[in-house]
Enzyme design. Structure first.
Site, short mmCIF file in Angstrom:
data_model
loop_
_atom_site.label_atom_id
_atom_site.label_comp_id
_atom_site.label_asym_id
_atom_site.label_seq_id
_atom_site.Cartn_x
_atom_site.Cartn_y
_atom_site.Cartn_z
N PHE A 22 3.68 -4.85 1.11
CA PHE A 22 3.13 -4.98 2.45
C PHE A 22 1.63 -4.68 2.31
CE2 PHE A 22 6.67 -6.17 5.24
CZ PHE A 22 7.59 -6.41 4.22
N TYR A 61 -0.42 -19.29 0.14
CA TYR A 61 -0.33 -18.04 -0.62
C TYR A 61 1.13 -17.55 -0.67
CZ TYR A 61 -0.50 -13.06 -1.62
OH TYR A 61 -0.25 -11.81 -2.14
N GLY A 121 -2.77 -17.93 10.79
CA GLY A 121 -1.74 -17.53 9.82
C GLY A 121 -1.30 -16.08 9.88
N ASP A 122 -1.75 -15.32 10.89
CA ASP A 122 -1.36 -13.91 11.00
C ASP A 122 -0.10 -13.74 11.85
OD1 ASP A 122 -3.22 -12.50 9.51
OD2 ASP A 122 -4.62 -12.25 11.19
N ASP A 147 -7.80 -16.01 -19.46
CA ASP A 147 -6.95 -16.53 -18.38
C ASP A 147 -5.50 -16.50 -18.79
OD1 ASP A 147 -8.65 -17.42 -16.31
OD2 ASP A 147 -9.36 -19.02 -17.63
N ALA A 168 -2.11 -10.66 -11.76
CA ALA A 168 -3.25 -11.58 -11.72
C ALA A 168 -2.97 -12.76 -10.80
CB ALA A 168 -3.55 -12.08 -13.13
#
Ligand code: UDP
Length: 321
Positions: free
Chosen positions: A168, A140, A284-285, A50, A73
């Protein structure tokens, strides 16, 4: 000197490793939570761990002479981030802060960061430049923007230079046919459509037909994963030359395609026809996300090589295998 690729067993990370290998020594750090061993390139040094684990980082930075870190990551699903924000702030922000602390401690000062169009939220323009206001609408996007802000602060006081790349919609697969997109569960449009056309799903659900776009479905800017990977190498070379640093760049093709158009191109490429159901919007789009990549073209000479049909053809070859 080696390049440390955090998340090098993931989709975009593995394609970037492919561009690096041969010219650079590569160390991959990946916990394989969403990456796969089969995406690991031959010739890399692989460390399973991690990036929030300070002792693993100490080991990597002590055992290898690391010149730069490419940081892929992260968790990257909007819906999941809304459901589980703490996971996103933990994995995307806290772990990155640990990584940055260890970089500074070990004197590693070049950093390339994977950011996202989600930092813009619902933009007030159809062609997004780096000057467009950032106002993310989900955890996010916020987690990525927070790290961008941390980077600016770190670069202000430490011997540390960075480049942020705001992707994108990454799509497509490597020419070699060896690596491509594999998510479990899959949530992205192009792989879902292709899996359906291969008989692996009953139908495709189109999320929302009442957007303010030509056909009512969302418009996105799809960019080939190899074009993204090449941008990382150019960004690294910009940092090494000392000519480009502490900059944010958009990475897209500059053309928008609606969900319906994507389905049509997938049908054309595969020679098969799709069963489509129209359902409610996905939370959320934004309606339209299209990048201006003028800035990276000017600073680093990057331009996309693949257009939509070639992107989908490469993805079709990969998914058909
Ligand atoms: N989409 C869709 N059906 C699906 C998956 C995605 O209609 O099964 C739409 C989604 O609402 C968005 C676009 O396709 O407008 C691209 O979504 P994706 O998840 O591939 O990428 P994102 O834009 O969220 O990064």
């Amino acid at each position: 000197m080696s390049i440390l690729v955090c998340g090098g067993a993931g989709y975009i990370g593995s394609h970037t490793v492919k561009e690096l290998i041969g010219n650079y020594e590569v160390v991959v750090l990946d916990n394989l939570s969403t990456g796969y061993p089969f995406l690991l390139e031959e010739g890399v040094t692989f460390v399973k761990g991690d990036l929030g684990d300070a002792s693993v980082l100490d080991l990597v930075f002590t055992e290898h002479k690391i010149d730069a870190v490419f940081h892929f990551a992260a968790n990257s699903l909007v819906g999941e981030s809304v459901e589980n924000p703490l996971m996103y702030y933990d994995n995307n922000v806290s772990s990155t802060v640990t990584l940055l602390k260890k970089m500074v401690e070990h004197g590693v000062g070049k950093f390339i960061f994977s950011s996202t169009a989600a930092t813009y939220g619902i933009p007030d323009t159809d062609l997004i430049t780096e000057e467009t206001v950032t106002n993310p609408i989900n955890p996010y996007g916020r987690s990525k923007l927070m790290v961008e802000q941390v980077l600016a602060d770190v670069a202000h006081v430490h011997d540390f230079q960075y480049i942020v790349l705001r992707y994108f919609n990454a799509a497509g697969a490597h020419d070699s046919g060896q690596i491509g997109e594999s998510h479990n569960p899959e949530t992205h449009l192009i792989p879902i459509v292709l899996q359906h056309l291969l008989g692996k799903r009953d139908k495709i659900s189109v999320f929302g037909t009442d957007y303010n776009t030509a056909d009512g479905t969302c418009v996105r800017d799809y960019i080939h994963v190899t074009d993204l990977a090449i941008a990382h190498v150019l960004a690294y070379e910009g940092l090494v030359s000392g000519e480009v640093f502490n900059e944010v760049f958009n990475l897209g093709n500059g053309s928008g395609y609606s969900v319906k158009e994507i389905i049509e191109v997938c049908e054309k490429v595969s020679g098969r026809s799709a069963t489509v159901e129209y359902v409610d919007r996905r939370h959320g789009d934004p309606a339209v996300l299209v990048a201006s990549s003028g800035k990276i073209n000017k600073s680093l000479g990057w331009k996309p090589r693949f257009q939509l049909e070639e992107i989908i053809k490469s993805a079709w070859r990969w998914h058909s295998k």
